[in-house]
Write a protein that holds these residues in place. Structure first.
Motif, PDB file in Angstrom:
ATOM      1  N   ASP A  44       1.473  61.332  10.248  1.00  0.00           N
ATOM      2  CA  ASP A  44       2.399  60.689   9.315  1.00  0.00           C
ATOM      3  C   ASP A  44       3.526  59.948  10.034  1.00  0.00           C
ATOM      4  O   ASP A  44       4.535  59.594   9.424  1.00  0.00           O
ATOM      5  CB  ASP A  44       2.993  61.713   8.340  1.00  0.00           C
ATOM      6  CG  ASP A  44       3.702  62.866   9.040  1.00  0.00           C
ATOM      7  OD1 ASP A  44       3.559  62.998  10.273  1.00  0.00           O
ATOM      8  OD2 ASP A  44       4.401  63.640   8.355  1.00  0.00           O
ATOM      9  N   TYR A  48       1.639  54.554  11.805  1.00  0.00           N
ATOM     10  CA  TYR A  48       0.463  54.604  10.930  1.00  0.00           C
ATOM     11  C   TYR A  48       0.834  54.184   9.509  1.00  0.00           C
ATOM     12  O   TYR A  48      -0.008  53.642   8.782  1.00  0.00           O
ATOM     13  CB  TYR A  48      -0.144  56.008  10.932  1.00  0.00           C
ATOM     14  CG  TYR A  48      -0.493  56.493  12.306  1.00  0.00           C
ATOM     15  CD1 TYR A  48      -1.502  55.879  13.053  1.00  0.00           C
ATOM     16  CD2 TYR A  48       0.211  57.539  12.906  1.00  0.00           C
ATOM     17  CE1 TYR A  48      -1.797  56.313  14.341  1.00  0.00           C
ATOM     18  CE2 TYR A  48      -0.080  57.974  14.190  1.00  0.00           C
ATOM     19  CZ  TYR A  48      -1.085  57.354  14.901  1.00  0.00           C
ATOM     20  OH  TYR A  48      -1.364  57.777  16.174  1.00  0.00           O
ATOM     21  N   VAL A  49       2.089  54.440   9.127  1.00  0.00           N
ATOM     22  CA  VAL A  49       2.557  53.995   7.810  1.00  0.00           C
ATOM     23  C   VAL A  49       2.590  52.468   7.761  1.00  0.00           C
ATOM     24  O   VAL A  49       2.260  51.859   6.741  1.00  0.00           O
ATOM     25  CB  VAL A  49       3.942  54.591   7.480  1.00  0.00           C
ATOM     26  CG1 VAL A  49       4.447  54.072   6.137  1.00  0.00           C
ATOM     27  CG2 VAL A  49       3.880  56.116   7.458  1.00  0.00           C
ATOM     28  N   LYS A  52      -0.853  51.368   7.172  1.00  0.00           N
ATOM     29  CA  LYS A  52      -1.215  51.698   5.793  1.00  0.00           C
ATOM     30  C   LYS A  52      -0.606  50.721   4.792  1.00  0.00           C
ATOM     31  O   LYS A  52      -1.262  50.318   3.824  1.00  0.00           O
ATOM     32  CB  LYS A  52      -0.764  53.126   5.474  1.00  0.00           C
ATOM     33  CG  LYS A  52      -1.172  53.620   4.107  1.00  0.00           C
ATOM     34  CD  LYS A  52      -0.552  54.947   3.762  1.00  0.00           C
ATOM     35  CE  LYS A  52       0.903  54.816   3.410  1.00  0.00           C
ATOM     36  NZ  LYS A  52       1.136  54.000   2.180  1.00  0.00           N
ATOM     37  N   GLU A  53       0.654  50.316   5.029  1.00  0.00           N
ATOM     38  CA  GLU A  53       1.319  49.416   4.086  1.00  0.00           C
ATOM     39  C   GLU A  53       0.566  48.089   3.971  1.00  0.00           C
ATOM     40  O   GLU A  53       0.418  47.538   2.880  1.00  0.00           O
ATOM     41  CB  GLU A  53       2.771  49.155   4.525  1.00  0.00           C
ATOM     42  CG  GLU A  53       3.705  50.341   4.379  1.00  0.00           C
ATOM     43  CD  GLU A  53       4.025  50.701   2.942  1.00  0.00           C
ATOM     44  OE1 GLU A  53       3.585  49.984   2.031  1.00  0.00           O
ATOM     45  OE2 GLU A  53       4.712  51.714   2.719  1.00  0.00           O
ATOM     46  N   ASP A  56      -2.916  48.792   2.298  1.00  0.00           N
ATOM     47  CA  ASP A  56      -2.796  49.051   0.857  1.00  0.00           C
ATOM     48  C   ASP A  56      -2.874  47.754   0.052  1.00  0.00           C
ATOM     49  O   ASP A  56      -3.470  47.707  -1.028  1.00  0.00           O
ATOM     50  CB  ASP A  56      -1.482  49.776   0.541  1.00  0.00           C
ATOM     51  CG  ASP A  56      -1.548  51.264   0.869  1.00  0.00           C
ATOM     52  OD1 ASP A  56      -2.654  51.764   1.149  1.00  0.00           O
ATOM     53  OD2 ASP A  56      -0.490  51.922   0.861  1.00  0.00           O
ATOM     54  N   GLN A 191      -7.994  57.695   8.217  1.00  0.00           N
ATOM     55  CA  GLN A 191      -7.368  56.890   7.171  1.00  0.00           C
ATOM     56  C   GLN A 191      -8.374  55.894   6.586  1.00  0.00           C
ATOM     57  O   GLN A 191      -8.456  55.709   5.362  1.00  0.00           O
ATOM     58  CB  GLN A 191      -6.178  56.139   7.791  1.00  0.00           C
ATOM     59  CG  GLN A 191      -5.195  55.567   6.797  1.00  0.00           C
ATOM     60  CD  GLN A 191      -3.968  55.000   7.522  1.00  0.00           C
ATOM     61  OE1 GLN A 191      -3.681  55.335   8.663  1.00  0.00           O
ATOM     62  NE2 GLN A 191      -3.249  54.119   6.868  1.00  0.00           N
ATOM     63  N   TYR A 195     -10.117  55.426   2.685  1.00  0.00           N
ATOM     64  CA  TYR A 195     -10.159  54.191   1.889  1.00  0.00           C
ATOM     65  C   TYR A 195     -11.573  53.945   1.356  1.00  0.00           C
ATOM     66  O   TYR A 195     -11.755  53.559   0.199  1.00  0.00           O
ATOM     67  CB  TYR A 195      -9.737  52.990   2.736  1.00  0.00           C
ATOM     68  CG  TYR A 195      -8.251  52.836   2.929  1.00  0.00           C
ATOM     69  CD1 TYR A 195      -7.378  52.788   1.835  1.00  0.00           C
ATOM     70  CD2 TYR A 195      -7.701  52.686   4.198  1.00  0.00           C
ATOM     71  CE1 TYR A 195      -6.015  52.621   2.007  1.00  0.00           C
ATOM     72  CE2 TYR A 195      -6.344  52.521   4.386  1.00  0.00           C
ATOM     73  CZ  TYR A 195      -5.500  52.491   3.295  1.00  0.00           C
ATOM     74  OH  TYR A 195      -4.146  52.330   3.469  1.00  0.00           O
ATOM     75  N   GLN A 263      -4.466  56.206  -2.615  1.00  0.00           N
ATOM     76  CA  GLN A 263      -3.510  56.694  -1.617  1.00  0.00           C
ATOM     77  C   GLN A 263      -3.740  58.185  -1.368  1.00  0.00           C
ATOM     78  O   GLN A 263      -3.771  58.977  -2.307  1.00  0.00           O
ATOM     79  CB  GLN A 263      -2.077  56.470  -2.132  1.00  0.00           C
ATOM     80  CG  GLN A 263      -1.002  57.245  -1.413  1.00  0.00           C
ATOM     81  CD  GLN A 263      -0.805  56.774   0.007  1.00  0.00           C
ATOM     82  OE1 GLN A 263      -0.913  55.598   0.290  1.00  0.00           O
ATOM     83  NE2 GLN A 263      -0.517  57.695   0.905  1.00  0.00           N
ATOM     84  N   THR A 317       7.010  56.862   1.347  1.00  0.00           N
ATOM     85  CA  THR A 317       5.732  56.963   2.056  1.00  0.00           C
ATOM     86  C   THR A 317       4.595  57.455   1.165  1.00  0.00           C
ATOM     87  O   THR A 317       3.454  57.538   1.612  1.00  0.00           O
ATOM     88  CB  THR A 317       5.860  57.895   3.279  1.00  0.00           C
ATOM     89  OG1 THR A 317       6.439  59.130   2.876  1.00  0.00           O
ATOM     90  CG2 THR A 317       6.734  57.264   4.336  1.00  0.00           C
ATOM     91  N   THR A 319       3.467  60.274  -0.171  1.00  0.00           N
ATOM     92  CA  THR A 319       2.618  61.395   0.222  1.00  0.00           C
ATOM     93  C   THR A 319       2.576  62.501  -0.825  1.00  0.00           C
ATOM     94  O   THR A 319       1.787  63.432  -0.704  1.00  0.00           O
ATOM     95  CB  THR A 319       3.093  61.997   1.557  1.00  0.00           C
ATOM     96  OG1 THR A 319       4.484  62.321   1.446  1.00  0.00           O
ATOM     97  CG2 THR A 319       2.899  61.019   2.703  1.00  0.00           C
TER      98      THR A 319
END
Length: 644
Positions: A44, A48-49, A52-53, A56, A191, A195, A263, A317, A319
């Motif tokens: 986390d 990696y966020v 992910k953003e 997404d 991750q 998806y 998510q 984030t 989560t």
């Protein structure tokens, strides 16, 4: 009489008020937008966020029916993501990635059930990147914009192109914010599979590896669980805006993967709790018996995915889901999930009596094991309570991961809770050094007496019968699951010698055998400490391997003093402080996709087999070979450094 305040302190005028622009605010308070920063050792961590953003947005396009393929490339520290959706409208290209509260997702007709609804995602990536490029292709026209730390450095003119529609984002996370960061491929791999499980038919290409799932959550459980150890075939249920897959295996604990609008909600939320309650209620009613909830959920492996209109998360984030309702004016999350299970799961069990019987046997086995443990558990817990009053094994800290944050500055308390760490050490000398060097507010130390028991193949009874294991279990507060976990990071800190490596394996066996969720949720780490100290009168270098040592010797020149640390106890508390502070090197313990715990433990910790002997022989490397190899690598590194 009180002294008058300093004039500069006392002045409070219009000049004292300052407005930060979007870029400054994100860079000043990155935690508000992407959670913790980190160096990439934890799944986390912020880097990696950022990935992910951007992903997404691509997923949201796919969900809306635009683009079946996403290309992701990681080259060093450069991340490039390309989708084949509609592409950002060219006239708004710069605004979409650099103006807060700009986006299409405020119109729920365009993005009914997307993940990102606050218009922050790509702006945060832009602001926190030393270099950021966005490119959009729409109907034969291409436009590109480039940024540095959120500042626009070049906006290219529109040009004609033969490329297919879609958006490309390329960025390099800013290493002044994410210090000493590196990407761990296993985290990205995990991750990307998630998806695909949530978007059956979607194809993701990552560095020449193809990710695709045909059966959604059914594929997820097949990959996460060893089918040979399942007590009954995976139950796969699908409805409008909900999908559930569930089975039981022979591992301890609960393994529940929950998702909202694609998510992965690592901390669960209202949908996960609704599943836990609804599953118990449905089975009690089906079997017409008031089974204990813990017996029903023991050894469960499940995946739950829901689609929610305008979801509310408990942090940026995303989560943990906070939404109480599926949509405004609609059913509560509890009723939505519970009603689906009471109908679909009940119907499935009536149609599949063999599965129902196997499920019943698994529950009753858990019930039997719990009752057998109850007597010894009571005695062991009483011993542990007495020991806790004078527990010399545990040097506790002030803040704990499971504390309810109080006081005015809750954000600061939450940050300290995220940083809570327990070091599990061997021997008094190592424990003494860490105890003196630690941060008392957030770092605790648990001292082992020596090598713990190899508990592979043993039942949970040993956790209570073995005093050391029982005290460790109580220190972590994980007897009844991870909800009460007292430390976010459980760090195994042993000497870098044969005995130290053996203790690491024994501890990892203990966690994987009885508390696998601790590893699966990314809480277990190995502490890396330096093997060498190379210094002269002016400069000191701490080196973690032979290659770093050779580079340090070349830098210092002459004949520097070289110390080889044989154990943690040889490192002074003053030196140790730097190795367990902000620049602490941690190696996460990761279970790779498709690896199954019992098979893994059987191979490495079970009885000696020819396979394992062959593995050791084939991978045996003598110290001389390693020194020659590291020396060659060090020579190349030093030459390159000198060239710069």
């Amino acid at each position: 009489m009180a002294e008058p305040q300093n004039k500069q302190q006392a002045e409070y005028t219009e000049d004292s008020i300052r407005s930060l622009d979007w870029r400054e605010h994100i860079r000043l308070r990155p935690g508000m937008y992407i959670g913790k920063l980190g160096d990439g050792a934890a799944p986390d961590d912020g880097i990696y966020v950022l990935v992910k953003e951007v992903m997404d947005n691509c997923i949201d396009e796919h969900t809306m029916g635009h683009g079946k393929v996403i290309d992701l490339a990681l080259d060093g520290k450069t991340v490039t993501i390309r989708d084949y959706g509609r592409g950002i409208p060219l006239g708004k290209l710069v605004d979409v990635v650099s103006k807060i509260n700009t986006g299409a997702k405020y119109d729920s007709k365009a993005f009914q059930k997307s993940v990102g609804l606050n218009g922050v995602g790509t702006k945060a990536v832009n602001a926190l990147s030393s270099y950021f490029k966005v490119q959009s292709v729409r109907d034969g026209k291409l436009k590109v914009a480039e940024f540095e730390k959120g500042d626009l450095i070049k906006e290219h003119k529109e040009v004609s192109t033969d490329e297919p529609n879609g958006t490309l984002v390329s960025f390099v996370a800013d290493d002044t914010i994410f210090r000493n960061y590196h990407y761990i491929y296993e985290y990205i791999d995990n991750q990307l599979w998630n998806y695909c499980y949530l978007n059956a038919g979607l194809i993701i290409n990552f560095n020449n590896k193809k990710y695709v799932s045909k059966n959604g959550l059914l594929d997820l459980l097949r990959r996460k669980a060893n089918e040979d150890e399942l007590r009954y075939p995976i139950i796969h249920l699908k409805g409008e805006d909900i999908e559930i897959a569930v089975t039981h295996n022979n591992d301890y604990g609960e393994d529940i993967f929950s998702f909202v609008n694609g998510q992965y909600t690592t901390q669960g939320g209202t949908h996960q709790q609704a599943f836990r309650e609804g599953f118990v209620k449905t089975l009690r009613e089906f079997f017409k018996k008031d089974y204990d909830a813990a017996d029903i959920r023991q050894s469960i492996v499940a995946a739950v995915s829901v689609r929610v209109q305008e979801p509310v998360f408990e942090s940026q984030t995303k989560t943990k889901l906070g939404s109480q309702y599926v949509f405004e004016g609609g059913p509560s999350m509890k009723n939505f999930v519970g009603d689906f299970l009471s109908k679909e799961l009940d119907n499935f069990l009536h149609r599949n009596p063999q599965v129902a019987e196997a499920l019943k046997k698994r529950i009753e086995q858990s019930e039997k094991e719990r009752k057998e443990l109850s007597g010894i558990r009571k005695l062991a817990n009483e011993r542990a309570k007495k020991a806790n009053l004078h527990n010399k094994k545990l040097r506790d800290c002030r803040f704990h991961y499971n504390d309810e944050p109080t006081g005015k500055d809750k954000e600061a308390v939450l940050e300290k809770q995220k940083g809570t760490t327990i070091f599990i050490t061997e021997g008094d000398s190592a424990s003494g050094s860490i105890t003196k060097a630690r941060q008392v507010e957030s770092q605790a130390v648990f001292s082992l007496r020596g090598k713990p028991l190899n508990c592979f193949g043993l039942t949970k009874k040993v956790v209570y019968e073995n005093e050391e294991f029982n005290l460790l279990q109580h220190a972590l507060n994980i007897e009844d699951g991870l909800e009460g976990l007292r430390y976010n990071k459980v760090v195994i800190a042993t000497d870098a010698d044969v005995d130290g490596m053996h203790i690491r394996l024994l501890l990892m066996t203990f966690f994987l055998q009885f508390f696998p969720d601790l590893v699966k949720k990314g809480h277990v780490y190995i502490l890396e400490t330096p093997l060498f100290r190379v210094r002269n009168k002016q400069t000191t270098h701490y080196c973690y391997d032979e290659a770093e040592k050779q580079v340090a010797i070349k830098k210092l020149g002459g004949k520097p003093e070289i110390t080889r640390f044989k154990g943690l106890g040889e490192i002074s508390p003053d030196e140790f402080e730097r190795f367990i502070s902000a620049d602490m090197r941690l190696q996460p313990v990761i279970l790779e996709q498709g690896e199954h715990i019992q098979q893994l433990l059987e191979y490495y910790m079970g009885k000696n087999t020819m396979d394992r002997q062959e593995f050791i022989i084939n991978n045996l490397r003598v110290e001389l070979d390693l020194i020659e190899e590291n020396s060659a690598a060090a020579e190349a590194t030093a030459t390159a450094a000198a060239g710069k």
